[in-house]
Design an enzyme around this catalytic site. Sequence first.
Site, PDB file in Angstrom:
ATOM      1  N   GLY A 131      70.386  18.031  53.138  1.00  0.00           N
ATOM      2  CA  GLY A 131      70.349  19.200  53.999  1.00  0.00           C
ATOM      3  C   GLY A 131      71.389  18.968  55.081  1.00  0.00           C
ATOM      4  CB  THR A 132      74.477  20.422  55.883  1.00  0.00           C
ATOM      5  OG1 THR A 132      74.257  21.779  55.511  1.00  0.00           O
ATOM      6  CG2 THR A 132      74.971  19.661  54.662  1.00  0.00           C
ATOM      7  CB  THR A 133      74.459  22.613  60.115  1.00  0.00           C
ATOM      8  OG1 THR A 133      75.655  22.021  59.625  1.00  0.00           O
ATOM      9  CG2 THR A 133      74.549  22.793  61.611  1.00  0.00           C
TER      10      THR A 133
END
Length: 196
Positions: A38-40
């Site tokens: 998962g990124t931002t």
Amino acid sequence: RRMQVSDRPLVRTAAPPGPGAGSPAPFAVSGLGDVRHGTTVAALRFADGVVMAGDRRATEGHSIAHRAMEKVFPADRYSAVAIAGAAGPAVEMVRLFQTQLEHYEKVEGVVLSLEGKANQLGQMVRDNLPMAVQGLAVVPLFAGYDLARGTGRIFTYDVTGGHYEESEHNATGSGGRDARTTIKLGYRVDLSRDAA
């Protein structure tokens, strides 16, 4: 509302992956190949509480693996947790956290304090340290409404489980730096619910 935050993949400065390159592909875990990340995710305080949001992307190495990943979860009625890092362990950590908070409330008859929730999540991140060393790091954001103080609060974490209170806003993940900059440009201390 959800914020639109541009997302850039995190790139290691290392030899390109491939035969004889001497280093594995970024985010590769020995024997597992690329792992979804998962990124931002971001959180900001406003006059009546906290808003949390995340982009919808999950990456595998340098590719987008999923375009509709859920990254912001309710922890209980007064708090939420947003995830960045290895997606599988992060989602499992959130589910366990939700269950622990529900169990505490049923056994004790009261809601755990926001500080207590932040400490509990920090312990869970710390317990994940051996996996983080292997490339499965989980770096959450935790936020909620503090009933005792009558205000919203935001906590950030490092991979060792250390947690730090943020005064106004923060973001984490591969696009966290850009998100923090974007939020900072438009943030005001007196934001209303409608403006947040």
